[in-house]
Design a protein around this motif. Structure first.
Motif, PDB file in Angstrom:
ATOM      1  N   ILE A   1     -13.295   6.589  -1.514  1.00 65.05           N
ATOM      2  CA  ILE A   1     -11.742   6.927  -1.425  1.00 65.05           C
ATOM      3  C   ILE A   1     -11.061   5.971  -0.447  1.00 65.05           C
ATOM      4  O   ILE A   1      -9.536   5.417  -1.243  1.00 65.05           O
ATOM      5  CB  ILE A   1     -11.745   8.229  -0.288  1.00 65.05           C
ATOM      6  N   GLY A   2     -11.343   5.408   0.440  1.00 63.26           N
ATOM      7  CA  GLY A   2     -10.736   4.476   1.575  1.00 63.26           C
ATOM      8  C   GLY A   2     -10.631   3.716   0.477  1.00 63.26           C
ATOM      9  O   GLY A   2      -8.962   2.333   0.307  1.00 63.26           O
ATOM     10  N   ASP A   3     -11.947   2.824  -0.491  1.00 62.38           N
ATOM     11  CA  ASP A   3     -11.644   1.681  -1.048  1.00 62.38           C
ATOM     12  C   ASP A   3      -9.787   1.666  -2.513  1.00 62.38           C
ATOM     13  O   ASP A   3      -9.464   1.252  -2.759  1.00 62.38           O
ATOM     14  CB  ASP A   3     -12.742   0.873  -1.688  1.00 62.38           C
ATOM     15  N   THR A   4     -10.115   2.562  -3.283  1.00 64.91           N
ATOM     16  CA  THR A   4      -9.554   3.154  -4.200  1.00 64.91           C
ATOM     17  C   THR A   4      -8.428   3.831  -4.202  1.00 64.91           C
ATOM     18  O   THR A   4      -7.272   3.046  -4.708  1.00 64.91           O
ATOM     19  CB  THR A   4     -10.166   4.757  -5.042  1.00 64.91           C
ATOM     20  N   LEU A   5      -7.776   4.230  -2.684  1.00 66.14           N
ATOM     21  CA  LEU A   5      -6.202   4.155  -1.900  1.00 66.14           C
ATOM     22  C   LEU A   5      -5.345   3.071  -1.274  1.00 66.14           C
ATOM     23  O   LEU A   5      -4.249   2.089  -1.787  1.00 66.14           O
ATOM     24  CB  LEU A   5      -6.402   5.236  -0.605  1.00 66.14           C
ATOM     25  N   ALA A   6      -6.556   1.348  -1.609  1.00 64.74           N
ATOM     26  CA  ALA A   6      -6.691   0.797  -0.542  1.00 64.74           C
ATOM     27  C   ALA A   6      -5.735   0.128  -2.305  1.00 64.74           C
ATOM     28  O   ALA A   6      -5.034  -0.828  -2.562  1.00 64.74           O
ATOM     29  CB  ALA A   6      -6.931  -0.125  -0.191  1.00 64.74           C
ATOM     30  N   ARG A   7      -6.541  -0.305  -3.184  1.00 59.97           N
ATOM     31  CA  ARG A   7      -6.387  -0.817  -4.338  1.00 59.97           C
ATOM     32  C   ARG A   7      -5.144   0.118  -5.253  1.00 59.97           C
ATOM     33  O   ARG A   7      -5.179  -0.765  -5.304  1.00 59.97           O
ATOM     34  CB  ARG A   7      -7.303  -0.274  -5.926  1.00 59.97           C
TER      35      ARG A   7
ATOM     36  N   TRP B   1       3.394  -2.499 -15.767  1.00 58.99           N
ATOM     37  CA  TRP B   1       3.169  -1.306 -15.340  1.00 58.99           C
ATOM     38  C   TRP B   1       3.259  -0.824 -14.233  1.00 58.99           C
ATOM     39  O   TRP B   1       3.476   0.423 -13.767  1.00 58.99           O
ATOM     40  CB  TRP B   1       2.688  -0.552 -16.374  1.00 58.99           C
ATOM     41  N   ALA B   2       2.867  -1.313 -13.442  1.00 57.08           N
ATOM     42  CA  ALA B   2       2.199  -1.091 -11.882  1.00 57.08           C
ATOM     43  C   ALA B   2       4.391  -0.398 -11.433  1.00 57.08           C
ATOM     44  O   ALA B   2       5.039  -0.453 -11.556  1.00 57.08           O
ATOM     45  CB  ALA B   2       2.441  -2.242 -10.738  1.00 57.08           C
ATOM     46  N   PRO B   3       3.856   0.570 -10.195  1.00 57.82           N
ATOM     47  CA  PRO B   3       4.755   1.744 -10.487  1.00 57.82           C
ATOM     48  C   PRO B   3       5.348   0.336  -8.681  1.00 57.82           C
ATOM     49  O   PRO B   3       4.468  -0.057  -8.095  1.00 57.82           O
ATOM     50  CB  PRO B   3       4.552   2.589  -9.211  1.00 57.82           C
ATOM     51  N   THR B   4       6.864   0.727  -8.364  1.00 57.88           N
ATOM     52  CA  THR B   4       7.304  -0.004  -6.826  1.00 57.88           C
ATOM     53  C   THR B   4       6.759   1.388  -6.343  1.00 57.88           C
ATOM     54  O   THR B   4       8.191   2.404  -6.487  1.00 57.88           O
ATOM     55  CB  THR B   4       8.460  -0.836  -7.659  1.00 57.88           C
ATOM     56  N   LEU B   5       7.165   0.822  -5.055  1.00 56.30           N
ATOM     57  CA  LEU B   5       7.336   2.122  -4.163  1.00 56.30           C
ATOM     58  C   LEU B   5       7.520   1.872  -3.093  1.00 56.30           C
ATOM     59  O   LEU B   5       8.311   0.158  -3.025  1.00 56.30           O
ATOM     60  CB  LEU B   5       5.189   2.530  -2.781  1.00 56.30           C
ATOM     61  N   SER B   6       8.321   2.561  -2.153  1.00 57.32           N
ATOM     62  CA  SER B   6       9.178   2.102  -1.324  1.00 57.32           C
ATOM     63  C   SER B   6       8.546   1.371   0.131  1.00 57.32           C
ATOM     64  O   SER B   6       9.646   0.751   0.881  1.00 57.32           O
ATOM     65  CB  SER B   6      10.454   3.673  -0.855  1.00 57.32           C
TER      66      SER B   6
ATOM     67  N   VAL C   1      -0.481   6.877 -11.332  1.00 65.08           N
ATOM     68  CA  VAL C   1      -0.999   5.479 -10.205  1.00 65.08           C
ATOM     69  C   VAL C   1       0.205   6.087  -9.234  1.00 65.08           C
ATOM     70  O   VAL C   1      -0.381   6.155  -8.051  1.00 65.08           O
ATOM     71  CB  VAL C   1      -0.479   4.231 -10.698  1.00 65.08           C
ATOM     72  N   GLU C   2       1.725   6.338  -9.365  1.00 59.46           N
ATOM     73  CA  GLU C   2       1.994   6.446  -8.801  1.00 59.46           C
ATOM     74  C   GLU C   2       1.975   8.121  -8.172  1.00 59.46           C
ATOM     75  O   GLU C   2       2.340   8.098  -6.508  1.00 59.46           O
ATOM     76  CB  GLU C   2       4.221   6.644  -8.656  1.00 59.46           C
ATOM     77  N   GLU C   3       1.572   9.063  -8.708  1.00 63.30           N
ATOM     78  CA  GLU C   3       1.272  10.356  -7.561  1.00 63.30           C
ATOM     79  C   GLU C   3       0.936  10.063  -7.263  1.00 63.30           C
ATOM     80  O   GLU C   3      -0.144  11.050  -6.023  1.00 63.30           O
ATOM     81  CB  GLU C   3       1.157  11.256  -9.245  1.00 63.30           C
ATOM     82  N   ALA C   4      -0.778   9.550  -7.355  1.00 62.39           N
ATOM     83  CA  ALA C   4      -2.706   9.266  -7.141  1.00 62.39           C
ATOM     84  C   ALA C   4      -1.760   8.693  -6.002  1.00 62.39           C
ATOM     85  O   ALA C   4      -2.736   9.259  -4.540  1.00 62.39           O
ATOM     86  CB  ALA C   4      -3.111   9.056  -7.878  1.00 62.39           C
ATOM     87  N   CYS C   5      -0.983   7.772  -5.563  1.00 57.95           N
ATOM     88  CA  CYS C   5      -0.053   7.393  -4.460  1.00 57.95           C
ATOM     89  C   CYS C   5       0.160   8.010  -3.443  1.00 57.95           C
ATOM     90  O   CYS C   5      -0.230   8.077  -2.154  1.00 57.95           O
ATOM     91  CB  CYS C   5      -0.028   5.972  -4.790  1.00 57.95           C
ATOM     92  N   THR C   6       1.089   8.726  -3.896  1.00 59.10           N
ATOM     93  CA  THR C   6       1.931   9.790  -3.521  1.00 59.10           C
ATOM     94  C   THR C   6       0.933  10.704  -2.543  1.00 59.10           C
ATOM     95  O   THR C   6       1.260  11.141  -1.413  1.00 59.10           O
ATOM     96  CB  THR C   6       3.888   9.892  -4.000  1.00 59.10           C
ATOM     97  N   ASN C   7       0.544  10.923  -3.842  1.00 61.07           N
ATOM     98  CA  ASN C   7      -0.060  12.631  -2.852  1.00 61.07           C
ATOM     99  C   ASN C   7      -1.667  12.136  -2.535  1.00 61.07           C
ATOM    100  O   ASN C   7      -2.478  13.284  -1.644  1.00 61.07           O
ATOM    101  CB  ASN C   7      -0.538  13.480  -3.858  1.00 61.07           C
ATOM    102  N   LEU C   8      -1.934  11.374  -2.301  1.00 60.67           N
ATOM    103  CA  LEU C   8      -3.767  10.143  -1.884  1.00 60.67           C
ATOM    104  C   LEU C   8      -4.235  10.456  -2.136  1.00 60.67           C
ATOM    105  O   LEU C   8      -6.116  11.191  -1.905  1.00 60.67           O
ATOM    106  CB  LEU C   8      -3.389   9.974  -0.343  1.00 60.67           C
TER     107      LEU C   8
END
Length: 651
Positions: free
Chosen positions: A215-221, A183-188, A584-591
């Protein structure tokens, strides 16, 4: 028509040229109207259209039936992309606008293209009579898919999509068999640098470093889960002018620097304060300290050795905190980039960007009242020169496509300025959404319950180790009050107290929008009710308990059992589970880690409603509902992992 398509030209052949000539044809939601003088060309074009539509629908149907993985919203967008190209072939740049329905009363998702499309095509001789007609045409052109139960058009053309409960159940079954990573998203983006934590050598990590680290660790994960290679960088302050006073003070206290140990120096923060006090009061010491900086940066081996000793002692202290927080970092501090600075400044100079100003060398930037200083008047380098060099290195040597800096919002102007300088140098594209790209992830202050900056009674900043100790101690006392010390081994009690205590501290930070200040309250974050890590960890433990009490082999059920989403609360829970990837993709994209926290809390709420209204153990639907319990627990554990929180299995 099928015969015509075979006799005139194959499906794979190039279509008639008139088909792609603007204003030569228009498509209503009922039929095509071709404006060609040649009847043969009309026939050939119609045959090609039919063949393309049939092939597109069959391909999309096949893909939809095979795909039970990844981002649900993206899967729907693929279907609507086909529909858009069939409905408005003259507008190939239009992207599908698919969003989750907020209330869920009219459907699970919406396609919101009709109004925008109408504004584009209404002046081009279209046969559509308004946005609702465009919406109806999009529905008619939508490829058949096992994923979609039904579509309806509401209001000014909004397309409401209801997903198939059977397809949803199959998707969850697939995850149970093949794992939540499907279920992991695929980012560009393929490789990213996350620059976070970044304490200063010889200073204690305090609560101010907490936000950057967590915050940095969660973004990296989250990026790592999304199949991005992440370079976790700890840009420690290890090369500033403060090292002159630290080294000279070290020489005074320990003439034989080889004998210096962490124990001998003692509290590094006290050592730093003492050296700063002497620096401020003793002119001779101050002069020696300033000379020490020159010797250090000039490569004097005695001074380099003393500097390395201080850095090593600091690293040992930092490592203890990172180990507790289960955070992994690779240190590349300011000193790492020092050998590259002169070359980078020369490159900027060769591009005509560096100018002299009051003895310093600066870059003037449009929109800023002050220039960006890259070389001080005494010839020394500063934060800007180091940060520009680090960016150059990350782009050219580490080949990073996305570089993310996690610091407090107070540094926003500094980042805006050096990002603009990098764009002026041609290192970065002008469009800040295009790769390679940079982002400053700013965050607010941690406040005490008095509304002021969180400090100790002695007005010192709160040491991070003390804060974590307190969280664990309070968590353990709460467990003892519940009699868990009599049920569990000392190891189990200690591990659970740590998981809950540290998890509470992390979640209390991450659940807030990072840009805002938040109030640090142990009582609030360790509450077992409401939106807290304690509540969520307990919810997970309860699900595990339900599965254990069933006496069933859940691993076997995953392989052989069937899942159904017949009850409204089963369906609502299943739909929320399937929205994990897009969240997850939204959280990654918008940090924004808070997006994932909100999802996790809502997941626990959906589960509570399901469990309250749907008996699990001993019911005719036991197998199906146990599988739904297991799927919920798996997604909760993945959320915990992405947030850096250790799950508990009994409570």
């Amino acid at each position: 028509m099928a015969i015509l398509s075979q006799t005139l030209f194959p499906v794979t052949a190039t279509p008639p040229s008139s088909l792609f000539s603007l204003n030569r044809f228009s498509r209503s939601h009922h039929h095509f109207a071709y404006f060609s003088s040649s009847p043969t060309e009309k026939l050939r074009a119609a045959a090609w259209r039919f063949a393309f539509a049939t092939k597109a629908k069959s391909v999309a149907t096949m893909a939809a039936n095979e795909e039970f993985t990844g981002n649900l919203k993206r899967q729907l967008a693929k279907l609507f992309d086909v529909s858009l190209k069939l409905t408005v072939p003259d507008e190939p740049s239009v992207e599908p606008l698919v969003a989750a329905s907020a209330l869920g009363k009219f459907g699970d998702y919406q396609c919101n293209n009709a109004m925008g499309l109408w504004s584009i095509i209404k002046g081009k001789g279209t046969q559509f009579k308004g946005p609702p007609a465009v919406g109806q045409a999009l529905v008619k052109s939508l490829p058949t898919s096992e994923m979609v139960e039904s579509c309806s058009v509401a209001g000014p053309g909004f397309i409401n999509v209801v997903l198939s409960a059977k397809w949803m159940a199959k998707s969850i079954e697939n995850m149970l068999i093949n794992g939540v990573d499907t279920w992991a998203p695929t980012l560009s983006v393929k490789r990213a640098v996350v620059d976070f934590s970044s304490p200063n050598i010889a200073k204690e990590m305090h609560v101010g470093h907490l936000r950057s680290t967590i915050i940095g660790d969660t973004l990296a994960r989250m990026l790592e889960y999304s199949n991005v290679e992440v370079l976790r960088r700890n840009h420690v302050g290890d090369w500033g002018t403060q090292f002159g006073m630290l080294i000279e003070y070290l020489f005074e206290k320990f003439p034989d620097t080889d004998s210096v140990t962490e124990t001998a120096i003692g509290d590094l923060q006290v050592f730093y304060k003492a050296s700063k006090h002497k620096f401020d009061l003793d002119e001779d010491f101050k002069e020696r300290a300033q000379q020490a900086v020159v010797r250090l940066q000039g490569g004097d081996p005695v001074y380099r050795k003393a500097w390395a000793k201080i850095c090593d002692i600091s690293r040992t202290e930092f490592a203890k905190v990172y180990q507790r927080l289960r955070v992994e970092l690779e240190e590349k501090g300011e000193s790492f980039y020092n050998p590259y600075i002169a070359k980078v400044i020369e490159e900027l100079n060769s591009k005509g960007l560096v100018e002299e100003s009051e003895g310093a060398r600066v870059i003037f930037l449009e929109g800023f009242d002050i220039p960006l200083m890259v070389v001080k008047s005494d010839g020394g380098f500063n934060y800007a020169s180091t940060d520009l060099t680090a960016l150059w290195y990350r782009l050219n040597e580490e080949k990073a496509e996305w570089i993310i800096y996690v610091t407090d919002v107070g540094q926003q102007q500094h980042f805006n300025m050096f990002f603009k300088a990098a764009r002026k140098a041609g290192w970065l594209p002008d469009n800040d959404k295009t790769y390679p790209r940079v982002n400053h992830v700013g965050f607010g202050l941690v406040l005490g319950e008095d509304g002021k900056r969180f400090r100790t009674r002695a007005t010192d900043v709160v040491r991070l180790v003390d804060l974590l100790d307190e969280a664990k101690t309070r968590s353990k006392l709460a467990l003892i009050e519940r009699g868990k010390d009599k049920e569990w081994t000392p190891e189990e009690l200690d591990q659970t107290a740590e998981a809950v205590g540290y998890g509470a501290v992390k979640y209390a930070d991450l659940k807030n929008n990072r840009l805002t200040n938040y109030t640090f309250s142990f009582d609030q974050m360790l509450n077992d009710k409401g939106n807290t890590a304690v509540y969520l960890l307990y919810a997970h433990a309860r699900i595990c308990s339900i599965i254990r009490k069933s006496g069933k082999d859940i691993d076997e059920l995953r392989k052989t059992g069937k899942l159904a989403l017949d009850h409204a609360d089963e369906r609502a829970l299943g739909l929320h589970l399937l929205r994990f990837a897009e969240t997850v993709e939204e959280a990654c994209t918008n940090l924004l880690p808070s997006v994932l926290c909100e999802y996790l809390y809502n997941l626990s709420e959906h589960y509570t409603r399901f469990y309250s209204n749907c008996q699990v153990n001993g019911s005719p639907e036991e197998t199906s509902r146990l599988l739904l319990c297991e799927a919920t627990a798996i997604v909760m554990r993945k959320c915990f992992h992405l947030l850096g929180i250790t799950p508990v299995y009994k409570i």
